[in-house]
Design an enzyme around this catalytic site. Structure first.
Site, mmCIF file in Angstrom:
data_model
loop_
_atom_site.group_PDB
_atom_site.id
_atom_site.type_symbol
_atom_site.label_atom_id
_atom_site.label_comp_id
_atom_site.label_asym_id
_atom_site.label_seq_id
_atom_site.Cartn_x
_atom_site.Cartn_y
_atom_site.Cartn_z
ATOM 1 N N LYS A 182 0.850 -1.190 0.000
ATOM 2 C CA LYS A 182 0.000 0.000 0.000
ATOM 3 C C LYS A 182 0.881 1.234 0.000
ATOM 4 O O LYS A 182 1.703 1.435 0.892
ATOM 5 C CB LYS A 182 -0.908 0.022 1.226
ATOM 6 C CG LYS A 182 -1.781 1.270 1.314
ATOM 7 C CD LYS A 182 -2.539 1.335 2.612
ATOM 8 C CE LYS A 182 -3.348 2.627 2.736
ATOM 9 N NZ LYS A 182 -2.481 3.836 2.789
ATOM 10 N N GLU A 258 9.632 0.235 10.976
ATOM 11 C CA GLU A 258 10.706 1.218 10.851
ATOM 12 C C GLU A 258 10.040 2.563 11.086
ATOM 13 O O GLU A 258 9.295 3.048 10.243
ATOM 14 C CB GLU A 258 11.360 1.117 9.466
ATOM 15 C CG GLU A 258 12.754 1.724 9.410
ATOM 16 C CD GLU A 258 12.714 3.222 9.259
ATOM 17 O OE1 GLU A 258 12.902 3.926 10.282
ATOM 18 O OE2 GLU A 258 12.494 3.698 8.147
ATOM 19 N N CYS A 292 13.581 10.105 8.457
ATOM 20 C CA CYS A 292 13.485 9.671 9.853
ATOM 21 C C CYS A 292 14.849 9.563 10.525
ATOM 22 O O CYS A 292 14.948 9.682 11.749
ATOM 23 C CB CYS A 292 12.765 8.325 9.935
ATOM 24 S SG CYS A 292 13.476 7.045 8.881
ATOM 25 N N GLU A 388 9.578 14.323 16.770
ATOM 26 C CA GLU A 388 10.011 14.380 15.370
ATOM 27 C C GLU A 388 9.294 15.510 14.646
ATOM 28 O O GLU A 388 8.061 15.602 14.687
ATOM 29 C CB GLU A 388 9.711 13.038 14.696
ATOM 30 C CG GLU A 388 10.330 12.889 13.336
ATOM 31 C CD GLU A 388 10.208 11.460 12.805
ATOM 32 O OE1 GLU A 388 11.188 10.944 12.256
ATOM 33 O OE2 GLU A 388 9.123 10.873 12.952
#
Length: 485
Positions: A182, A258, A292, A388
């Site tokens: 996806k 992840e 990331c 983040e």
């Protein structure tokens, strides 16, 4: 390049390219204009895809026919290579990735992941001999065989769609798994393009790879809860990763995650400050900070705080921001207005909380651009130092000594990456070993390559992508024992 009238058959389900019942718009983040329309898969499409993947795994020879897998992976690599320029232009337009990045981690390097796993499949040992033992007067021969884990649901985000898709597809296919992939709703056209290459240029049997583009969260829910899915591999935010773990727990799936990061770059007091400042400034601006593993915290000796901040700010001023199609552009836009609002809000709250805005902190229109932004004198416990951002925002934190620096670096729920700069390599390595992260750069060392495992500690994820470890994520081990005649 796809246009508004070229949505076409963008879903790959059971070996066929099909059009969805509905579409949704993909927007060029550099202009804010609609780039094209993508099929908007439904939960029913996800159910059909899982059924096709299950049937292909259970009722064909895909999982056991190594020669077929090798041939299909070679065909896929060839197709990617032959269509690299089309993929490059689409990636620049839809992802907002600067052209320079498509020659590396945005496109060309991911293509070589397919070659890496093709070569690995030829040589990787799939059996392990444990030898014979005597039990109750009889000899027993024992061995371990590795086999495909089954049906894989792979869910990827928008920031590096080629890298993330191929880092899941290539090892899963090499292992003998079947896959439902996806794509991210922000970058559906890139993911759909991979499906078209598979359908038109490989001999992959129907159902082995299914590719969905969708704006509907129900599609992800089907993939993470379906009893016929054996493995879920997800790249994205830690918050979403937590929800996926919970959703998959009902069927005890293997889950590979992840997730996010808040990585620290530590500049030691003996470092080359000029080199470290340049590295820090350009790293956080890579793909507008939408990575990331980027080092978004800069830890500097308190005595040299102002000196280093001045050098970082000067380097940020040299970052060329603009049209990602221009070969001279280093930093392009953020992916969406929504993401830019998030970044801008975090910067505003950081300043309200006492951080100093040294440079940047402003939107650039048209498109979703944001200035390279430097915040100094940041409290290590502040939101901007703990959460983040996923934007070109660097938080500078002063420390007192090496012990203090290690404590600050490890004071995070994340553990994805990190960096250290020092003229004394032994000192740098010793410090790096104390930081609880899955990857680490020393004096600018680049760990990101097809043969190097990538992943994190703590809430940055579970498991590893790339390298031999990336293949092993999609293999099960079966132990055998036979009485020796």
């Amino acid at each position: 390049m796809r246009t508004q009238t070229d949505a076409g058959r963008g879903l790959l389900i059971d070996g066929r390219l099909v059009a969805g019942m509905r579409t949704f718009a993909s927007v060029n983040p550099a202009t804010g204009e609609v780039l094209g329309l993508a099929p908007d898969a439904t939960a029913a499409d996800a159910e059909r895809s899982v059924a096709a993947a299950r049937a292909a795994f259970d009722h064909t020879t895909w999982a056991t026919d190594t020669a077929l897998r090798l041939r299909c992976l070679e065909q896929f690599h060839r197709a990617l290579t032959e269509h690299v320029e089309e993929l490059r232009e689409l990636t620049i337009a839809e992802v907002g990735a600067p052209r320079i990045l498509t020659h590396g981690a945005q496109l060309e390097q991911p293509i070589e992941l397919v070659r890496f796993y093709t070569d690995l499949l030829r040589d990787h040992p799939m059996t392990e001999d444990l030898g014979e033992v005597e039990i109750r007067g009889r000899r027993h021969r024992r061995w371990v065989e590795k086999e495909a884990a089954g049906v894989v649901a792979a869910i990827i985000p928008y920031n590096y769609p080629n890298q993330l898709a191929l880092a899941k597809l290539a090892p899963a296919l090499a292992a003998g798994c079947t896959v439902v992939l996806k794509g991210a709703p922000d970058t559906p056209l890139v993911t759909a393009a991979l499906g078209k290459l598979i359908a038109r240029h490989t001999d992959l049997p129907p159902g082995v790879v299914n590719i969905l583009t969708s704006s509907d969260a129900a599609v992800g829910e089907v993939l993470t809860t379906h009893p016929d899915v054996d493995v879920v591999t997800f790249t994205g935010s830690t918050a979403t990763g937590r929800r996926i773990m919970a959703a998959a727990s009902g069927t005890i799936k293997r889950v590979f995650l992840e997730l996010g990061g808040k990585s620290a770059m530590i500049v030691l007091d003996d470092a080359d400050f000029a080199a470290a400042a340049q590295f820090a400034a350009f790293t956080i601006c890579s793909h507008a900070g939408q990575g990331c593993a980027l080092t978004s915290r800069l830890l500097v000796p308190r005595a040299h705080h102002d000196e280093i901040v001045e050098q970082v700010a000067a380097n940020m001023g040299r970052v060329r921001t603009g049209d990602p199609a221009d070969p001279k552009t280093f930093m392009g836009p953020l992916i969406s207005e929504r993401q830019r609002d998030k970044v801008d809000g975090m910067v505003a709250r950081a300043v309200e909380g006492g951080a100093t805005l040294v440079t940047g902190g402003r939107r650039i229109d048209p498109g979703y651009f944001y200035e390279p932004t430097l915040l100094s004198n940041v409290d290590p416990s502040a939101e901007i130092a703990q959460e983040e951002v996923f934007g070109p925002v660097l938080a500078v934190i002063p420390y007192d000594d090496d012990e203090h620096a290690v404590r600050i670096a490890n004071d995070s729920v994340y553990g994805l990456s990190g960096a250290v700069h020092s003229r004394d390599t032994d000192r740098a390595v010793a410090l790096a070993r104390r930081i609880r992260t899955g990857t680490f750069s020393i004096n600018g060392g680049n760990y990101f390559a097809p043969d190097a495992p990538f992943g994190g500690y703590k809430q940055s994820g579970i498991g590893r992508e790339m390298g031999v470890a990336g293949l092993e994520e999609f293999l099960e081990r079966k132990t055998f024992a036979a009485v020796v005649a």
